[in-house]
Design a protein around this motif. Sequence first.
Motif, PDB file in Angstrom:
ATOM      1  N   GLN A   1      64.474  16.218  44.745  1.00 14.32           N
ATOM      2  CA  GLN A   1      65.500  16.883  43.956  1.00 14.32           C
ATOM      3  C   GLN A   1      64.953  17.674  42.779  1.00 14.32           C
ATOM      4  OE1 GLN A   1      68.266  13.683  43.092  1.00 14.32           O
ATOM      5  NE2 GLN A   1      69.270  13.922  45.069  1.00 14.32           N
ATOM      6  N   GLY A   2      63.640  17.772  42.696  1.00 13.03           N
ATOM      7  CA  GLY A   2      63.026  18.596  41.668  1.00 13.03           C
ATOM      8  C   GLY A   2      63.078  18.009  40.271  1.00 13.03           C
ATOM      9  N   TYR A   3      63.193  16.691  40.162  1.00 14.53           N
ATOM     10  CA  TYR A   3      63.195  16.050  38.854  1.00 14.53           C
ATOM     11  C   TYR A   3      61.782  16.039  38.263  1.00 14.53           C
ATOM     12  CZ  TYR A   3      67.879  14.062  39.732  1.00 14.53           C
ATOM     13  OH  TYR A   3      69.212  13.871  39.980  1.00 14.53           O
ATOM     14  N   GLN A   4      61.710  15.926  36.929  1.00 13.31           N
ATOM     15  CA  GLN A   4      60.421  15.735  36.271  1.00 13.31           C
ATOM     16  C   GLN A   4      59.848  14.354  36.591  1.00 13.31           C
ATOM     17  OE1 GLN A   4      62.072  16.725  32.256  1.00 13.31           O
ATOM     18  NE2 GLN A   4      60.069  17.656  31.953  1.00 13.31           N
ATOM     19  N   GLY A   5      60.736  13.392  36.786  1.00 12.57           N
ATOM     20  CA  GLY A   5      60.292  12.028  37.012  1.00 12.57           C
ATOM     21  C   GLY A   5      61.481  11.107  37.156  1.00 12.57           C
ATOM     22  N   PHE A   6      61.271   9.830  36.906  1.00 12.31           N
ATOM     23  CA  PHE A   6      62.312   8.831  37.093  1.00 12.31           C
ATOM     24  C   PHE A   6      62.165   7.727  36.063  1.00 12.31           C
ATOM     25  CE2 PHE A   6      58.660   7.544  39.487  1.00 12.31           C
ATOM     26  CZ  PHE A   6      58.610   6.170  39.405  1.00 12.31           C
ATOM     27  N   SER A   7      63.263   7.011  35.874  1.00  8.90           N
ATOM     28  CA  SER A   7      63.291   5.910  34.919  1.00  8.90           C
ATOM     29  C   SER A   7      64.142   4.796  35.485  1.00  8.90           C
ATOM     30  CB  SER A   7      63.858   6.396  33.582  1.00  8.90           C
ATOM     31  OG  SER A   7      63.982   5.330  32.647  1.00  8.90           O
ATOM     32  N   ASP A   8      63.821   3.556  35.139  1.00  7.29           N
ATOM     33  CA  ASP A   8      64.655   2.421  35.521  1.00  7.29           C
ATOM     34  C   ASP A   8      64.523   1.322  34.478  1.00  7.29           C
ATOM     35  OD1 ASP A   8      62.327   0.846  36.073  1.00  7.29           O
ATOM     36  OD2 ASP A   8      62.244   1.644  38.100  1.00  7.29           O
TER      37      ASP A   8
ATOM     38  N   ILE B   1      76.265  15.654  38.031  1.00  5.86           N
ATOM     39  CA  ILE B   1      75.368  15.930  36.909  1.00  5.86           C
ATOM     40  C   ILE B   1      74.313  16.949  37.310  1.00  5.86           C
ATOM     41  CG2 ILE B   1      73.559  14.913  35.462  1.00  5.86           C
ATOM     42  CD1 ILE B   1      75.307  12.457  35.170  1.00  5.86           C
ATOM     43  N   ARG B   2      73.813  16.843  38.543  1.00  6.30           N
ATOM     44  CA  ARG B   2      72.851  17.847  39.020  1.00  6.30           C
ATOM     45  C   ARG B   2      73.484  19.237  39.034  1.00  6.30           C
ATOM     46  NH1 ARG B   2      71.635  13.813  42.774  1.00  6.30           N
ATOM     47  NH2 ARG B   2      72.754  14.891  44.432  1.00  6.30           N
ATOM     48  N   ARG B   3      74.745  19.329  39.411  1.00 14.12           N
ATOM     49  CA  ARG B   3      75.425  20.624  39.418  1.00 14.12           C
ATOM     50  C   ARG B   3      75.662  21.154  37.999  1.00 14.12           C
ATOM     51  NH1 ARG B   3      78.418  18.074  43.694  1.00 14.12           N
ATOM     52  NH2 ARG B   3      80.096  17.545  42.217  1.00 14.12           N
ATOM     53  N   LEU B   4      75.790  20.231  37.054  1.00 13.91           N
ATOM     54  CA  LEU B   4      76.073  20.617  35.678  1.00 13.91           C
ATOM     55  C   LEU B   4      74.849  21.202  34.984  1.00 13.91           C
ATOM     56  CD1 LEU B   4      78.206  20.440  33.337  1.00 13.91           C
ATOM     57  CD2 LEU B   4      77.221  18.191  32.812  1.00 13.91           C
ATOM     58  N   LEU B   5      73.677  20.717  35.339  1.00 11.15           N
ATOM     59  CA  LEU B   5      72.454  21.067  34.614  1.00 11.15           C
ATOM     60  C   LEU B   5      71.618  22.064  35.397  1.00 11.15           C
ATOM     61  CD1 LEU B   5      71.520  17.457  33.482  1.00 11.15           C
ATOM     62  CD2 LEU B   5      72.545  19.240  32.060  1.00 11.15           C
ATOM     63  N   ASP B   6      70.969  22.948  34.681  1.00 10.96           N
ATOM     64  CA  ASP B   6      70.090  23.931  35.309  1.00 10.96           C
ATOM     65  C   ASP B   6      68.648  23.755  34.852  1.00 10.96           C
ATOM     66  OD1 ASP B   6      70.295  24.694  32.714  1.00 10.96           O
ATOM     67  OD2 ASP B   6      70.969  26.755  33.104  1.00 10.96           O
ATOM     68  N   ARG B   7      68.300  22.537  34.514  1.00  8.65           N
ATOM     69  CA  ARG B   7      66.954  22.244  34.018  1.00  8.65           C
ATOM     70  C   ARG B   7      66.443  20.976  34.682  1.00  8.65           C
ATOM     71  NH1 ARG B   7      66.636  19.785  28.174  1.00  8.65           N
ATOM     72  NH2 ARG B   7      64.949  18.727  29.245  1.00  8.65           N
ATOM     73  N   PRO B   8      65.122  20.800  34.764  1.00 10.57           N
ATOM     74  CA  PRO B   8      64.584  19.558  35.330  1.00 10.57           C
ATOM     75  C   PRO B   8      65.019  18.354  34.501  1.00 10.57           C
ATOM     76  CG  PRO B   8      62.877  21.236  35.137  1.00 10.57           C
ATOM     77  CD  PRO B   8      64.057  21.751  34.388  1.00 10.57           C
ATOM     78  N   GLN B   9      65.170  17.233  35.133  1.00  8.42           N
ATOM     79  CA  GLN B   9      65.666  16.039  34.457  1.00  8.42           C
ATOM     80  C   GLN B   9      64.955  14.801  34.983  1.00  8.42           C
ATOM     81  OE1 GLN B   9      69.894  15.689  36.444  1.00  8.42           O
ATOM     82  NE2 GLN B   9      69.219  17.795  36.348  1.00  8.42           N
ATOM     83  N   ILE B  10      65.238  13.684  34.353  1.00  8.20           N
ATOM     84  CA  ILE B  10      64.688  12.380  34.741  1.00  8.20           C
ATOM     85  C   ILE B  10      65.841  11.529  35.250  1.00  8.20           C
ATOM     86  CG2 ILE B  10      63.373  10.376  33.983  1.00  8.20           C
ATOM     87  CD1 ILE B  10      61.780  12.901  33.635  1.00  8.20           C
ATOM     88  N   SER B  11      65.733  10.984  36.457  1.00 11.09           N
ATOM     89  CA  SER B  11      66.785  10.110  36.978  1.00 11.09           C
ATOM     90  C   SER B  11      66.655   8.727  36.354  1.00 11.09           C
ATOM     91  CB  SER B  11      66.695  10.005  38.499  1.00 11.09           C
ATOM     92  OG  SER B  11      65.489   9.373  38.888  1.00 11.09           O
TER      93      SER B  11
END
Length: 309
Positions: free
Chosen positions: A187-194, A145-155
């Motif tokens: 990994q340069g994410y905007q943040g995280f979720s659980d 998924i990281r390879r698929l996206l070129d934008r910051p994301q939330i894990s």
Amino acid sequence: MIYFPYFRGRQFDLQALKAIAQDQTLPANIIPIIEPVRDIKALPQTIAAFLAHDHPLVVITNPTVSDYGLTQQKLHDWTPWQHHPQLILGHVLTPTTTAADLLAPAGQRTLLIARQYDELVAAQHAHWLTTTQPDYLLVPPEARIRRLLDRPQISLYDHAWFPDKDQTYANLTDGFFSDDWQLAALQGYQGFSDYTIGGSHYSEHGYPARAVALHVTYFVHDQLRIHRFVSDDRADFKHPKEKFFQAVAKLAAWLPVQSEQTQTPALQQLAAYHDQHHFPGLGVVKRLSLMHLLELMARYFRDHYPENP
């Protein structure tokens, strides 16, 4: 860094969130997600409590568990708040999602949850991510998924552990829970979720348990751990009151030697039931455990991530 704790909108989840909102405990970069699952008064009350204190909140517009999303006429409708600037409209990507589902009024923040790789690929091929441009994208922390996206994301990760038929929580009373914020930073994410301590699994009616277990999170340096205080009596499904007193006695002995950070108001209230010899009911126990986690994370974020989202 932003933290999106994910809650299914059951009664005790909403009670915990409403109390946290009214106490104004959370910093602005801890933004709860509510996926409605029941048509209950606590849902609009909780949303109203957050927005009354101008705190951001995510509400999932297409809940995917329970039959809540199939009910056309809601007795306790939350949509009167859907245009509030602090309400973030969330959507779970499914095989039936269309581009129109992801659109929002101008100026309204949006959040997209993509749990499945194939559905995310389809959304990308349809250019939905570029045309609708959700403000936040929650995805599993997978390399493909990281390879698929070129934008910051939330894990988005599920840290809850449930024992199988041959085990109990007493077999693993203490263990690692999360350090997702460190992974997100690397990994340069905007943040995280659980899914907090409740886990992603949803059951409409719950299920009986042989033991009463209190699930308590605490920090050791920058690692969030979880300790489970389990009743000694696990022979049958009877006597939850007596089993609660066995478990809370262990918590009451453990808490005074913990750090000040761990001794949140919610956890102190839970431990106090030992001296009071009062059984508040397991719903209250769950509410206080969730409140403790949010209070604990709020203290950690204020020390380490004071910026606003």
